[in-house]
Design a protein around this motif. Structure first.
Motif, PDB file in Angstrom:
ATOM      1  N   ALA A 134      -5.578 -37.363  17.534  1.00  0.00           N
ATOM      2  CA  ALA A 134      -4.180 -36.573  18.227  1.00  0.00           C
ATOM      3  C   ALA A 134      -4.497 -35.017  19.159  1.00  0.00           C
ATOM      4  CB  ALA A 134      -3.270 -36.176  17.503  1.00  0.00           C
ATOM      5  N   THR A 135      -6.431 -34.751  18.439  1.00  0.00           N
ATOM      6  CA  THR A 135      -6.298 -33.563  19.095  1.00  0.00           C
ATOM      7  C   THR A 135      -7.112 -33.159  20.382  1.00  0.00           C
ATOM      8  OG1 THR A 135      -7.775 -33.327  17.102  1.00  0.00           O
ATOM      9  CG2 THR A 135      -5.423 -31.763  16.657  1.00  0.00           C
ATOM     10  N   VAL A 136      -8.317 -34.347  19.951  1.00  0.00           N
ATOM     11  CA  VAL A 136      -9.681 -34.162  21.207  1.00  0.00           C
ATOM     12  C   VAL A 136      -9.335 -35.673  21.927  1.00  0.00           C
ATOM     13  CG1 VAL A 136     -11.935 -35.056  20.886  1.00  0.00           C
ATOM     14  CG2 VAL A 136     -10.527 -34.166  19.284  1.00  0.00           C
ATOM     15  N   LYS A 137      -9.242 -34.935  22.822  1.00  0.00           N
ATOM     16  CA  LYS A 137      -8.966 -36.041  24.562  1.00  0.00           C
ATOM     17  C   LYS A 137     -10.537 -36.299  24.952  1.00  0.00           C
ATOM     18  CE  LYS A 137      -5.072 -34.548  24.897  1.00  0.00           C
ATOM     19  NZ  LYS A 137      -4.212 -35.220  24.647  1.00  0.00           N
ATOM     20  N   PRO A 138     -10.199 -37.858  25.256  1.00  0.00           N
ATOM     21  CA  PRO A 138     -11.557 -37.959  25.199  1.00  0.00           C
ATOM     22  C   PRO A 138     -11.878 -38.026  27.292  1.00  0.00           C
ATOM     23  CG  PRO A 138      -9.478 -39.714  25.641  1.00  0.00           C
ATOM     24  CD  PRO A 138      -9.210 -38.863  25.232  1.00  0.00           C
ATOM     25  N   ASP A 139     -13.602 -38.260  27.213  1.00  0.00           N
ATOM     26  CA  ASP A 139     -13.939 -37.890  28.639  1.00  0.00           C
ATOM     27  C   ASP A 139     -13.335 -38.842  28.958  1.00  0.00           C
ATOM     28  OD1 ASP A 139     -15.182 -36.320  27.277  1.00  0.00           O
ATOM     29  OD2 ASP A 139     -17.216 -37.871  26.085  1.00  0.00           O
ATOM     30  N   VAL A 140     -13.336 -39.708  29.004  1.00  0.00           N
ATOM     31  CA  VAL A 140     -12.228 -40.714  30.176  1.00  0.00           C
ATOM     32  C   VAL A 140     -11.277 -40.900  29.556  1.00  0.00           C
ATOM     33  CG1 VAL A 140     -12.492 -43.323  31.415  1.00  0.00           C
ATOM     34  CG2 VAL A 140     -15.092 -41.696  30.310  1.00  0.00           C
ATOM     35  N   VAL A 141     -10.130 -40.720  30.577  1.00  0.00           N
ATOM     36  CA  VAL A 141      -9.103 -41.377  30.169  1.00  0.00           C
ATOM     37  C   VAL A 141      -8.350 -42.711  30.522  1.00  0.00           C
ATOM     38  CG1 VAL A 141      -6.265 -40.258  31.124  1.00  0.00           C
ATOM     39  CG2 VAL A 141      -7.955 -38.936  31.713  1.00  0.00           C
ATOM     40  N   THR A 142      -7.825 -43.030  28.921  1.00  0.00           N
ATOM     41  CA  THR A 142      -7.357 -44.627  29.021  1.00  0.00           C
ATOM     42  C   THR A 142      -6.036 -44.458  28.946  1.00  0.00           C
ATOM     43  OG1 THR A 142      -7.433 -44.640  26.305  1.00  0.00           O
ATOM     44  CG2 THR A 142      -9.450 -44.669  27.364  1.00  0.00           C
ATOM     45  N   ASP A 143      -5.548 -45.458  29.910  1.00  0.00           N
ATOM     46  CA  ASP A 143      -3.603 -45.007  30.313  1.00  0.00           C
ATOM     47  C   ASP A 143      -3.761 -47.266  30.167  1.00  0.00           C
ATOM     48  OD1 ASP A 143      -5.358 -46.729  31.954  1.00  0.00           O
ATOM     49  OD2 ASP A 143      -4.403 -45.916  33.510  1.00  0.00           O
ATOM     50  N   LEU A 147      -6.669 -50.186  25.473  1.00  0.00           N
ATOM     51  CA  LEU A 147      -7.887 -49.352  25.170  1.00  0.00           C
ATOM     52  C   LEU A 147      -7.631 -47.979  23.832  1.00  0.00           C
ATOM     53  CD1 LEU A 147      -8.887 -49.198  28.480  1.00  0.00           C
ATOM     54  CD2 LEU A 147      -9.897 -50.456  26.889  1.00  0.00           C
ATOM     55  N   LYS A 148      -6.409 -47.275  23.972  1.00  0.00           N
ATOM     56  CA  LYS A 148      -5.707 -46.626  22.756  1.00  0.00           C
ATOM     57  C   LYS A 148      -6.127 -47.003  21.749  1.00  0.00           C
ATOM     58  CE  LYS A 148      -2.943 -43.694  26.688  1.00  0.00           C
ATOM     59  NZ  LYS A 148      -1.707 -43.103  26.158  1.00  0.00           N
ATOM     60  N   THR A 149      -5.679 -48.931  21.530  1.00  0.00           N
ATOM     61  CA  THR A 149      -5.312 -48.487  19.918  1.00  0.00           C
ATOM     62  C   THR A 149      -6.898 -48.931  20.167  1.00  0.00           C
ATOM     63  OG1 THR A 149      -3.353 -49.925  20.283  1.00  0.00           O
ATOM     64  CG2 THR A 149      -4.620 -50.618  18.208  1.00  0.00           C
TER      65      THR A 149
END
Length: 240
Positions: A134-143, A147-149
């Motif tokens: 919930a806090t760390v954002k990935p380098d590559v945005v997974t929309d 991929l989020k799961t």
């Protein structure tokens, strides 16, 4: 004779019955009188409430426990007299060996703490993985949802595996050492809480011993604090 009796109007004589034709008189069965009862049950089958005054005069302490009437509120409807059972305050055992047992044996102790530690570590690891997700954002945005799961499962798994394994090993050390200390020190009159604190220190020191003596001492101090918490919780939850 029967025909002449009919013509003359005389009644025929009644011949006495023979002994063989006479019906035998019924033999009265002995009646066994039951003890004096109240409520329709024998005194041996009832849980009579003793007289506290007589017990006190005889020097016997009256039994403790809560009185329970199974027919409360129904006595007037079904016509049953009042009867109260004295419920025990503690558990009742059939065999004396079970009543003398004050704790789990070492195998049950091992299963409880090893399994409980593994589950607790897994829950802590999953909570840490959810916080990181919930806090760390990935380098590559997974929309996409897939991929989020996948990222959520990988993050929770990477945190839960080491936590659950470590807590399971600590539970293994603690349960085995505590059973050993209690078995050896109980004969000397040492309280069980002291054995628990020693098991906590030994478990933490043994777990961190490969990283050096300083790390072992620090981990032993943390183990003593955790064992003290377990000792305090056992006063509220004796099953721990």
């Amino acid at each position: 004779m029967g025909f002449l009796d009919r013509l003359t109007g005389r009644k025929p004589r009644e011949e006495p019955k023979s002994v063989e034709q006479a019906a035998p008189a019924p033999v009265a069965e002995p009646v066994t009188s039951l003890p004096s009862t109240s409520g329709g049950l024998p005194a041996e089958l009832r849980d009579a409430v003793p007289n506290n005054t007589l017990l006190s005069a005889a020097g016997i302490s009256a039994p403790q426990g809560k009185l329970y009437n199974p027919y409360e509120g129904l006595a007037t409807q079904i016509g049953t007299s009042k009867h109260a059972f004295r419920l025990p305050e503690g558990p009742e055992f059939v065999f004396e060996e079970e009543a003398s047992v004050r704790r789990r044996d070492w195998t049950q102790h091992l299963q409880f703490y090893c399994g409980g530690g593994y589950l607790a570590g897994g829950l802590v690891g999953v909570a840490g993985g959810l916080y990181k997700f919930a806090t760390v954002k990935p380098d590559v945005v997974t929309d996409t949802l897939k991929l989020k799961t996948n990222r959520l499962l990988n993050t929770c798994g990477s945190f839960a595996r080491p936590f659950s394994n470590s807590c399971g090993i600590l539970g293994l050390y603690f349960s085995g050492l505590e059973s050993l200390y209690v078995n050896q020190l109980e004969e000397l009159g040492v309280p069980d809480s002291v054995s628990t604190l020693l098991a906590g220190f030994s478990s933490g020191a043994l777990f961190r011993l490969p990283r050096g003596p300083r790390q072992a001492v620090v981990a032993g101090a943390v183990g003593v604090a955790a064992a003290g918490g377990i000792t305090a919780l056992r006063k509220v939850f004796p099953s721990l």
